[in-house]
Design a protein around this motif. Structure first.
Motif, PDB file in Angstrom:
ATOM      1  N   LEU A  92       0.839  -1.205   0.000  1.00 26.93           N
ATOM      2  CA  LEU A  92       0.000   0.000   0.000  1.00 26.93           C
ATOM      3  C   LEU A  92       0.871   1.250   0.000  1.00 26.93           C
ATOM      4  O   LEU A  92       0.595   2.211  -0.729  1.00 26.93           O
ATOM      5  N   ARG A  93       1.924   1.256   0.817  1.00 32.35           N
ATOM      6  CA  ARG A  93       2.806   2.421   0.894  1.00 32.35           C
ATOM      7  C   ARG A  93       3.408   2.751  -0.475  1.00 32.35           C
ATOM      8  O   ARG A  93       3.363   3.898  -0.935  1.00 32.35           O
ATOM      9  N   LYS A  94       3.976   1.757  -1.159  1.00 33.49           N
ATOM     10  CA  LYS A  94       4.624   1.989  -2.447  1.00 33.49           C
ATOM     11  C   LYS A  94       3.617   2.411  -3.509  1.00 33.49           C
ATOM     12  O   LYS A  94       3.905   3.268  -4.355  1.00 33.49           O
ATOM     13  N   THR A  95       2.428   1.815  -3.463  1.00 34.44           N
ATOM     14  CA  THR A  95       1.399   2.183  -4.438  1.00 34.44           C
ATOM     15  C   THR A  95       1.031   3.657  -4.315  1.00 34.44           C
ATOM     16  O   THR A  95       0.934   4.380  -5.316  1.00 34.44           O
ATOM     17  N   LEU A  96       0.828   4.127  -3.083  1.00 40.01           N
ATOM     18  CA  LEU A  96       0.411   5.514  -2.878  1.00 40.01           C
ATOM     19  C   LEU A  96       1.558   6.486  -3.173  1.00 40.01           C
ATOM     20  O   LEU A  96       1.320   7.593  -3.670  1.00 40.01           O
ATOM     21  N   GLU A  97       2.796   6.097  -2.874  1.00 38.62           N
ATOM     22  CA  GLU A  97       3.921   6.970  -3.206  1.00 38.62           C
ATOM     23  C   GLU A  97       4.056   7.134  -4.720  1.00 38.62           C
ATOM     24  O   GLU A  97       4.398   8.211  -5.208  1.00 38.62           O
ATOM     25  N   GLN A  98       3.763   6.062  -5.467  1.00 33.91           N
ATOM     26  CA  GLN A  98       3.799   6.158  -6.926  1.00 33.91           C
ATOM     27  C   GLN A  98       2.720   7.105  -7.439  1.00 33.91           C
ATOM     28  O   GLN A  98       2.937   7.836  -8.410  1.00 33.91           O
ATOM     29  N   VAL A  99       1.567   7.105  -6.789  1.00 33.72           N
ATOM     30  CA  VAL A  99       0.502   8.034  -7.185  1.00 33.72           C
ATOM     31  C   VAL A  99       0.977   9.470  -7.016  1.00 33.72           C
ATOM     32  O   VAL A  99       0.785  10.326  -7.888  1.00 33.72           O
ATOM     33  N   TYR A 100       1.633   9.744  -5.905  1.00 32.54           N
ATOM     34  CA  TYR A 100       2.060  11.116  -5.606  1.00 32.54           C
ATOM     35  C   TYR A 100       3.190  11.593  -6.515  1.00 32.54           C
ATOM     36  O   TYR A 100       3.384  12.798  -6.678  1.00 32.54           O
ATOM     37  N   THR A 101       3.983  10.668  -7.068  1.00 31.16           N
ATOM     38  CA  THR A 101       5.098  11.099  -7.920  1.00 31.16           C
ATOM     39  C   THR A 101       4.624  11.890  -9.135  1.00 31.16           C
ATOM     40  O   THR A 101       5.389  12.666  -9.712  1.00 31.16           O
ATOM     41  N   LEU A 102       3.371  11.715  -9.524  1.00 32.58           N
ATOM     42  CA  LEU A 102       2.834  12.455 -10.667  1.00 32.58           C
ATOM     43  C   LEU A 102       2.513  13.899 -10.310  1.00 32.58           C
ATOM     44  O   LEU A 102       2.321  14.733 -11.195  1.00 32.58           O
ATOM     45  N   TYR A 103       2.438  14.197  -8.999  1.00 31.82           N
ATOM     46  CA  TYR A 103       1.975  15.517  -8.582  1.00 31.82           C
ATOM     47  C   TYR A 103       3.008  16.302  -7.766  1.00 31.82           C
ATOM     48  O   TYR A 103       2.896  17.520  -7.657  1.00 31.82           O
ATOM     49  N   LEU A 104       3.991  15.623  -7.191  1.00 27.40           N
ATOM     50  CA  LEU A 104       4.948  16.305  -6.325  1.00 27.40           C
ATOM     51  C   LEU A 104       6.266  16.541  -7.046  1.00 27.40           C
ATOM     52  O   LEU A 104       6.632  15.776  -7.937  1.00 27.40           O
ATOM     53  N   PRO A 105       7.015  17.571  -6.643  1.00 27.88           N
ATOM     54  CA  PRO A 105       8.359  17.772  -7.214  1.00 27.88           C
ATOM     55  C   PRO A 105       9.258  16.584  -6.889  1.00 27.88           C
ATOM     56  O   PRO A 105       9.041  15.865  -5.916  1.00 27.88           O
ATOM     57  N   LYS A 106      10.281  16.421  -7.691  1.00 28.19           N
ATOM     58  CA  LYS A 106      11.213  15.313  -7.496  1.00 28.19           C
ATOM     59  C   LYS A 106      11.882  15.417  -6.127  1.00 28.19           C
ATOM     60  O   LYS A 106      12.322  16.478  -5.707  1.00 28.19           O
ATOM     61  N   GLY A 107      11.917  14.291  -5.417  1.00 29.58           N
ATOM     62  CA  GLY A 107      12.541  14.249  -4.106  1.00 29.58           C
ATOM     63  C   GLY A 107      11.641  14.662  -2.963  1.00 29.58           C
ATOM     64  O   GLY A 107      12.068  14.669  -1.812  1.00 29.58           O
ATOM     65  N   MET A 108      10.393  14.995  -3.243  1.00 35.28           N
ATOM     66  CA  MET A 108       9.450  15.388  -2.196  1.00 35.28           C
ATOM     67  C   MET A 108       8.443  14.266  -1.951  1.00 35.28           C
ATOM     68  O   MET A 108       8.215  13.417  -2.811  1.00 35.28           O
ATOM     69  N   HIS A 109       7.825  14.285  -0.768  1.00 41.74           N
ATOM     70  CA  HIS A 109       6.995  13.164  -0.346  1.00 41.74           C
ATOM     71  C   HIS A 109       5.695  13.655   0.298  1.00 41.74           C
ATOM     72  O   HIS A 109       5.591  14.809   0.718  1.00 41.74           O
ATOM     73  N   PRO A 110       4.705  12.755   0.429  1.00 42.15           N
ATOM     74  CA  PRO A 110       3.427  13.147   1.019  1.00 42.15           C
ATOM     75  C   PRO A 110       3.349  12.826   2.507  1.00 42.15           C
ATOM     76  O   PRO A 110       4.193  12.114   3.069  1.00 42.15           O
ATOM     77  N   PHE A 111       2.309  13.362   3.143  1.00 44.07           N
ATOM     78  CA  PHE A 111       1.889  12.943   4.478  1.00 44.07           C
ATOM     79  C   PHE A 111       0.600  12.156   4.315  1.00 44.07           C
ATOM     80  O   PHE A 111      -0.343  12.615   3.660  1.00 44.07           O
ATOM     81  N   LEU A 112       0.544  10.971   4.913  1.00 46.69           N
ATOM     82  CA  LEU A 112      -0.644  10.128   4.812  1.00 46.69           C
ATOM     83  C   LEU A 112      -0.956   9.518   6.167  1.00 46.69           C
ATOM     84  O   LEU A 112      -0.091   8.893   6.799  1.00 46.69           O
ATOM     85  N   TYR A 113      -2.178   9.730   6.631  1.00 45.93           N
ATOM     86  CA  TYR A 113      -2.679   9.030   7.811  1.00 45.93           C
ATOM     87  C   TYR A 113      -3.964   8.322   7.400  1.00 45.93           C
ATOM     88  O   TYR A 113      -4.938   8.960   7.005  1.00 45.93           O
ATOM     89  N   LEU A 114      -3.952   6.997   7.438  1.00 48.13           N
ATOM     90  CA  LEU A 114      -5.100   6.204   6.999  1.00 48.13           C
ATOM     91  C   LEU A 114      -5.519   5.260   8.113  1.00 48.13           C
ATOM     92  O   LEU A 114      -4.682   4.600   8.738  1.00 48.13           O
ATOM     93  N   SER A 115      -6.812   5.190   8.341  1.00 49.44           N
ATOM     94  CA  SER A 115      -7.379   4.267   9.322  1.00 49.44           C
ATOM     95  C   SER A 115      -8.376   3.365   8.608  1.00 49.44           C
ATOM     96  O   SER A 115      -9.409   3.834   8.113  1.00 49.44           O
ATOM     97  N   LEU A 116      -8.044   2.065   8.538  1.00 46.24           N
ATOM     98  CA  LEU A 116      -8.891   1.094   7.847  1.00 46.24           C
ATOM     99  C   LEU A 116      -9.672   0.274   8.867  1.00 46.24           C
ATOM    100  O   LEU A 116      -9.098  -0.181   9.874  1.00 46.24           O
ATOM    101  N   ASN A 117     -10.937   0.110   8.613  1.00 43.66           N
ATOM    102  CA  ASN A 117     -11.764  -0.809   9.392  1.00 43.66           C
ATOM    103  C   ASN A 117     -12.185  -1.939   8.474  1.00 43.66           C
ATOM    104  O   ASN A 117     -12.870  -1.715   7.473  1.00 43.66           O
ATOM    105  N   ILE A 118     -11.727  -3.138   8.804  1.00 39.53           N
ATOM    106  CA  ILE A 118     -12.005  -4.327   8.002  1.00 39.53           C
ATOM    107  C   ILE A 118     -12.715  -5.342   8.887  1.00 39.53           C
ATOM    108  O   ILE A 118     -12.421  -5.443  10.088  1.00 39.53           O
ATOM    109  N   ASP A 119     -13.635  -6.072   8.322  1.00 44.10           N
ATOM    110  CA  ASP A 119     -14.336  -7.115   9.072  1.00 44.10           C
ATOM    111  C   ASP A 119     -13.299  -7.989   9.784  1.00 44.10           C
ATOM    112  O   ASP A 119     -12.426  -8.575   9.139  1.00 44.10           O
ATOM    113  N   PRO A 120     -13.348  -8.062  11.137  1.00 43.17           N
ATOM    114  CA  PRO A 120     -12.346  -8.840  11.873  1.00 43.17           C
ATOM    115  C   PRO A 120     -12.212 -10.280  11.393  1.00 43.17           C
ATOM    116  O   PRO A 120     -11.147 -10.878  11.507  1.00 43.17           O
ATOM    117  N   ARG A 121     -13.292 -10.837  10.836  1.00 42.26           N
ATOM    118  CA  ARG A 121     -13.222 -12.216  10.341  1.00 42.26           C
ATOM    119  C   ARG A 121     -12.347 -12.322   9.095  1.00 42.26           C
ATOM    120  O   ARG A 121     -11.932 -13.419   8.712  1.00 42.26           O
TER     121      ARG A 121
END
Length: 663
Positions: free
Chosen positions: A274-303
């Motif tokens: 997930l981390r690498k996928t989202l960083e690749q998304v941001y490379t299209l929008y951010l200057p070279k060498g810059m990075h995003p801030f991401l805080y994600l909270s997932l709720n998945i069926d415990p089963r």
């Protein structure tokens, strides 16, 4: 004929050995122990959690909460393995939603540290205290004074596992890891108040209020600039039985370092895919060498989640992972698609006293046009640092003027017998990467791709080196190895520290009065250390708060002035002035970053040099004839440089022959 050897006898390991092996899997460093204890406090429905540490948690790690506490009758077995109040049968794992479900955290800690528990429930007339060793009570539980909740004191972590203790980072770096863990839990749990401080230090490193918001805690921990840049993001899918909420940075405020907070069912985990996928998304929008801030909270069926796949519960496995990652990726992309329409650009306004450019009908070259697109200050009232300097060039053509600015008095080298400095030197020697050392002590310099990257050849391989990482580490080692024996770069006109700090604060949120107050406070901090700075680092600050000199680390090299304002502010805010060894270490790191500032920015305005026809005025000359020879002579490349991929192989002559053979 050789006689066959007898098979070894299979023996059952002693229980103490078994428990210490298990403890080593669960508690890998102080931050792991803190994570387990934090989760226990959150399971106990605490609304306030206070953490106190000493020496990065190795000497002391104390956590106090106001949760439900532990019953007196349970104190006898609370530190035995596989004792828990959250799990009865194996099938309960299919729907587990609490944190410490395996009952191994306290047991593991008790096998590698001195553990004390003080606890009080709402029905107990007083608190009770127990001390533990190897999972057992050392003496009967005793009544004592205490507030409702639980206080756990972990002392001398890994006192009986010498190899583990030696393999850990320095106390300062372990404290950074502890801060990272508690910061992430504080962002995710805004209803809980978190406090982290060093022992005997009244100023907390992390402090959040109960019943705050996610953005409030992001602001207090990661800064106002990050809080301004984030915006909410969410998505869900009933078929996949998951939902996601969080905050993501937009394209207008990128960060130099990636910040990625991921919670699955309120459990702090990492997901590389997930981390690498989202960083690749941001490379299209951010200057070279810059990075995003991401805080994600997932709720998945415990089963659908398997939480029992990693000893430290750092990883979890869940069903439909690829589909869920694609869903999250789509939500992030949707938020970013409109960023080009709202992108913030900075424009240049005429500065006071600026010389008007000569008018000419001659069309500008592409290089000249691109040089006008640099980020510049927009307030015409701001001051430029250049006015304080009589020396503004570090190239060979300016050697005559540099002689006025640099003090090169020759004095006998004095012996510094501080144990902290000796330890820092030993730390450098113990962390040398042998393969990088071979390359960087025997290379042939090829040339510079740009300010950020240089090419070197070693034997039949071609390597590309990241200048900022290589040079920063070299300057840091020069600071440590020449401690107390520096020349001085003297300024022809002393520089007011307050004005330098104000320049560094120009892009920071706040009113002018607040910035003035911060700048004056920074000046006070540096002035109070002026005797030590002059004695050890040849950094002279006069009584009026003016900076008269900085250390001379390398002959024929003067750092660019652009990095000086940030350097001054960082000395006041980021140097640990309380403890000797961390003080020297952080000061030397900040100074090294200042000296390598020029090589972290690709464009520094060389196109505007008046003497650009002379090759020796180019920054290429400095890299080839000053800096990289110094790298070959002085640098002991660390394992950190290897892990950060500071040197990358890009071509190999034998491999190229194989390619052409197939053609």
């Amino acid at each position: 004929m050789a006689r066959a050897s007898s098979p070894a006898v299979v023996k059952k390991l002693d229980e103490t050995v078994v428990n210490r092996i298990a403890a080593g899997e669960i508690i890998q460093r102080p931050a792991n122990a803190l994570k387990e204890l934090l989760e226990n406090s959150l399971d106990a429905k605490s609304s306030s959690i206070q953490v106190t540490v000493k020496n990065g948690g190795l000497k002391l790690l104390q956590i106090q909460d106001n949760g439900t506490g532990i019953r007196k009758n349970d104190m006898g077995i609370v530190c035995e393995r596989f004792t828990t109040s959250k799990l009865v049968q194996f099938e309960d794992l299919n729907s587990i939603q609490t944190f410490g479900f395996r009952g191994e955290a306290l047991a593991s800690i008790s096998h590698v540290a001195h553990l004390t528990i003080i606890t009080k429930t709402c029905t107990d007339p007083c608190a009770y205290k127990g001390t533990y060793e190897d999972g057992k009570l050392k003496e009967p539980v005793k009544p004592c004074a205490g507030n409702q909740g639980t206080q756990i004191i972990v002392e001398d972590l890994f006192y009986n596992v010498a190899t583990r203790r030696k393999s850990l980072k320095s106390p300062t770096e372990e404290h950074v890891k502890i801060t990272d863990v508690i910061s992430k839990y504080a962002v995710h749990n805004p209803s809980v108040g978190f406090t982290l401080r060093k022992q005997n230090d009244s100023n907390p490193d992390v402090k959040t209020s109960p019943n705050s918001t996610h953005v409030d805690n992001i602001r207090s921990i990661y800064g106002n600039n990050v809080a301004k840049a984030v915006e909410p993001v969410e998505t869900s899918d009933e078929t996949l039985k998951f939902s996601m909420k969080g905050y993501m940075s937009n394209a207008n405020h990128p960060m130099k370092k990636p910040i990625f907070l991921l919670f699955i069912n309120n459990r702090l985990v990492d997901a590389q895919g997930l981390r690498k996928t989202l960083e690749q998304v941001y490379t299209l929008y951010l200057p070279k060498g810059m990075h995003p801030f991401l805080y994600l909270s997932l709720n998945i069926d415990p089963r659908n989640v398997d939480v029992n796949v990693h000893p430290t519960k750092h990883e979890v496995h869940f069903l439909h992972e690829d589909a869920i990652v694609d869903k999250i990726k789509g939500a992030i992309e949707l938020k970013l698609t409109g960023c080009n329409a709202s992108r913030i650009f900075y424009t240049q306004t005429k500065l006071p006293g600026e010389v008007k450019p000569s008018t000419s009908d001659k069309p500008k070259t592409e290089t000249q046009q691109s040089s006008q697109n640099y980020l510049v200050r927009t307030d015409p009232g701001t001051q430029k640092l250049d006015k304080f300097f009589s020396v503004n060039s570090t190239t060979p053509s300016a050697k005559s003027s540099e002689k006025k600015a640099v003090s090169t008095s020759i004095e006998p080298k004095r012996q510094i017998k501080l144990s902290s400095v000796a330890n820092l030197k030993k730390e450098i020697e113990d962390n040398v990467d042998a393969s990088l050392r071979e390359i960087l002590q025997n290379f042939t310099y090829v040339g510079a791709a740009n300010r950020l990257w240089s090419l070197v050849q070693h034997k039949t391989e071609l390597y590309i080196c990241k200048n900022s990482l290589i040079l920063s580490e070299m300057f840091y080692q020069l600071m440590i190895n020449n401690f107390g024996n520096f020349g001085a770069i003297k300024f022809s006109n002393p520089l007011p520290l307050t004005q330098l700090a104000q320049i560094a604060l120009e892009d920071v949120e706040g009113d002018d009065a607040e910035k003035q107050s911060i700048a004056e406070a920074a000046t006070t901090v540096i002035q109070s250390k002026s005797s030590m700075l002059k004695d050890y680092f040849s950094m002279d600050v006069d009584r009026s708060g003016n900076l008269e000199s900085v250390p001379l680390l390398l002959d024929d090299y003067v750092p660019v002035a652009d990095g000086l304002p940030s350097y001054v502010l960082n000395l006041a805010t980021d140097v640990n002035w309380e403890e000797e060894m961390p003080c020297f270490q952080t000061f030397c790191r900040e100074t090294a970053d200042f000296f390598s500032y020029e090589w972290t920015h690709e464009n520094m305005g060389d196109e505007n040099d008046e003497d650009k026809e002379m090759p020796e005025t180019k920054w290429h000359w400095t890299l080839e004839h000053v800096l990289y020879p110094a790298v070959k002579k002085h640098l002991l490349p660390s394992k950190k440089l290897f892990s950060e991929r500071a040197v990358l192989q890009i071509a190999s002559l034998p491999q190229l022959y194989k390619v052409f053979e197939r053609c």
